[in-house]
Design an enzyme around this catalytic site. Structure first.
Site, PDB file in Angstrom:
ATOM      1  N   TYR A   1       0.830  -1.203   0.000  1.00 32.23           N
ATOM      2  CA  TYR A   1       0.000   0.000   0.000  1.00 32.23           C
ATOM      3  C   TYR A   1       0.868   1.259   0.000  1.00 32.23           C
ATOM      4  O   TYR A   1       0.547   2.247  -0.664  1.00 32.23           O
ATOM      5  CB  TYR A   1      -0.931  -0.012   1.216  1.00 32.23           C
ATOM      6  CG  TYR A   1      -1.723   1.258   1.388  1.00 32.23           C
ATOM      7  CD1 TYR A   1      -2.819   1.523   0.580  1.00 32.23           C
ATOM      8  CD2 TYR A   1      -1.367   2.206   2.344  1.00 32.23           C
ATOM      9  CE1 TYR A   1      -3.547   2.706   0.721  1.00 32.23           C
ATOM     10  CE2 TYR A   1      -2.081   3.381   2.492  1.00 32.23           C
ATOM     11  CZ  TYR A   1      -3.173   3.627   1.677  1.00 32.23           C
ATOM     12  OH  TYR A   1      -3.872   4.795   1.820  1.00 32.23           O
TER      13      TYR A   1
ATOM     14  N   GLU B   1       4.653   1.928  15.401  1.00 34.50           N
ATOM     15  CA  GLU B   1       5.437   1.703  14.193  1.00 34.50           C
ATOM     16  C   GLU B   1       4.530   1.461  12.993  1.00 34.50           C
ATOM     17  O   GLU B   1       4.753   2.022  11.931  1.00 34.50           O
ATOM     18  CB  GLU B   1       6.380   0.511  14.393  1.00 34.50           C
ATOM     19  CG  GLU B   1       7.216   0.169  13.192  1.00 34.50           C
ATOM     20  CD  GLU B   1       8.235   1.246  12.818  1.00 34.50           C
ATOM     21  OE1 GLU B   1       8.669   1.257  11.651  1.00 34.50           O
ATOM     22  OE2 GLU B   1       8.604   2.075  13.659  1.00 34.50           O
TER      23      GLU B   1
ATOM     24  N   VAL C   1      -5.199  -1.660   8.616  1.00 31.95           N
ATOM     25  CA  VAL C   1      -6.475  -2.369   8.547  1.00 31.95           C
ATOM     26  C   VAL C   1      -6.704  -2.705   7.084  1.00 31.95           C
ATOM     27  O   VAL C   1      -6.555  -1.839   6.206  1.00 31.95           O
ATOM     28  CB  VAL C   1      -7.633  -1.515   9.113  1.00 31.95           C
ATOM     29  CG1 VAL C   1      -8.971  -2.221   8.923  1.00 31.95           C
ATOM     30  CG2 VAL C   1      -7.388  -1.201  10.590  1.00 31.95           C
TER      31      VAL C   1
ATOM     32  N   GLY D   1     -14.385   0.766  12.236  1.00 36.46           N
ATOM     33  CA  GLY D   1     -13.983   1.146  13.585  1.00 36.46           C
ATOM     34  C   GLY D   1     -12.744   0.437  14.107  1.00 36.46           C
ATOM     35  O   GLY D   1     -12.338   0.669  15.243  1.00 36.46           O
TER      36      GLY D   1
ATOM     37  N   GLY E   1      -9.451   0.643  13.136  1.00 41.75           N
ATOM     38  CA  GLY E   1      -8.310   1.525  13.348  1.00 41.75           C
ATOM     39  C   GLY E   1      -8.479   2.367  14.599  1.00 41.75           C
ATOM     40  O   GLY E   1      -7.556   2.505  15.408  1.00 41.75           O
TER      41      GLY E   1
ATOM     42  N   ASN F   1      -0.517  10.304   2.276  1.00 39.54           N
ATOM     43  CA  ASN F   1      -1.608   9.447   2.742  1.00 39.54           C
ATOM     44  C   ASN F   1      -2.722  10.282   3.376  1.00 39.54           C
ATOM     45  O   ASN F   1      -2.938  10.272   4.581  1.00 39.54           O
ATOM     46  CB  ASN F   1      -1.072   8.394   3.717  1.00 39.54           C
ATOM     47  CG  ASN F   1      -2.062   7.285   3.966  1.00 39.54           C
ATOM     48  OD1 ASN F   1      -3.242   7.413   3.674  1.00 39.54           O
ATOM     49  ND2 ASN F   1      -1.580   6.189   4.515  1.00 39.54           N
TER      50      ASN F   1
ATOM     51  N   TYR G   1      -6.553  10.501  11.447  1.00 40.02           N
ATOM     52  CA  TYR G   1      -5.829  10.836  12.672  1.00 40.02           C
ATOM     53  C   TYR G   1      -6.248  12.200  13.207  1.00 40.02           C
ATOM     54  O   TYR G   1      -6.434  12.374  14.416  1.00 40.02           O
ATOM     55  CB  TYR G   1      -4.322  10.814  12.429  1.00 40.02           C
ATOM     56  CG  TYR G   1      -3.777   9.463  12.045  1.00 40.02           C
ATOM     57  CD1 TYR G   1      -4.255   8.291  12.623  1.00 40.02           C
ATOM     58  CD2 TYR G   1      -2.774   9.352  11.098  1.00 40.02           C
ATOM     59  CE1 TYR G   1      -3.755   7.047  12.271  1.00 40.02           C
ATOM     60  CE2 TYR G   1      -2.254   8.116  10.741  1.00 40.02           C
ATOM     61  CZ  TYR G   1      -2.751   6.965  11.332  1.00 40.02           C
ATOM     62  OH  TYR G   1      -2.244   5.740  10.982  1.00 40.02           O
TER      63      TYR G   1
END
Length: 159
Positions: A23, A83, A87, A95, A97, A124, A131
């Site tokens: 990814y 680190e 998901v 839910g 993450g 990203n 976040y």
């Protein structure tokens, strides 16, 4: 939904790490073996820890968080450095993450750790939005530096 990883999870964590590397467009950089990962997580002196996100219905792992302790000389307490958080795409939005991060935040509170931090790739945008929606803020005043490969070997050998 979230549980502590066990030695039996190591092959799944390894597979998830490979998916994450793909990814992040860095498959060639994900060189850790299943054996190395097992030793780091469950060896005589574990250097890292992991939690699994599992599907409520099937019980199958759909994601993971791999972390280790850091230390703040200013605060005088440990923190968690996340680190990897990953998901699987099919399970995103469920839910998992948030639950993984909530578990790490819970551990921080329970153990008196002063912070939970991680890095995210600048491109990203979905992760950054996720976040920030949780209340995390970028540390724009810091730039991450890294020594690897030949530069690391040269410095370590005094060249």
């Amino acid at each position: 939904m979230i549980r502590t990883a066990t030695p039996a999870d190591v092959p799944v964590i390894h597979a998830l790490i490979r998916e994450l590397a793909e990814y992040e467009k860095a498959s060639e950089e994900a060189r850790a073996s299943v054996e190395q990962l097992g030793e780091a997580l469950f060896g005589e002196r574990p250097a890292a820890f992991a939690h699994m996100a599992v599907d409520d219905e099937s019980g199958e792992p759909v994601g993971f968080a791999l972390w280790f302790l850091n230390f703040s000389t200013w605060r005088g307490v440990h923190g968690i450095y996340l680190e990897d958080l990953y998901v699987r795409p099919a399970a995103r939005g469920g839910g998992h993450g948030r639950a993984l991060l909530a578990e790490l935040a819970r551990i921080c509170g329970e153990r008196g750790y002063g912070r939970l931090e991680w890095s995210v790739l600048n491109w990203n945008r979905p992760a950054i939005g996720f976040y920030e929606a949780l209340g995390a803020r970028p540390q724009d005043e810091w730039t991450v530096y890294r020594l690897t490969g030949e530069a690391l070997a040269a410095l370590g050998s005094g060249r």
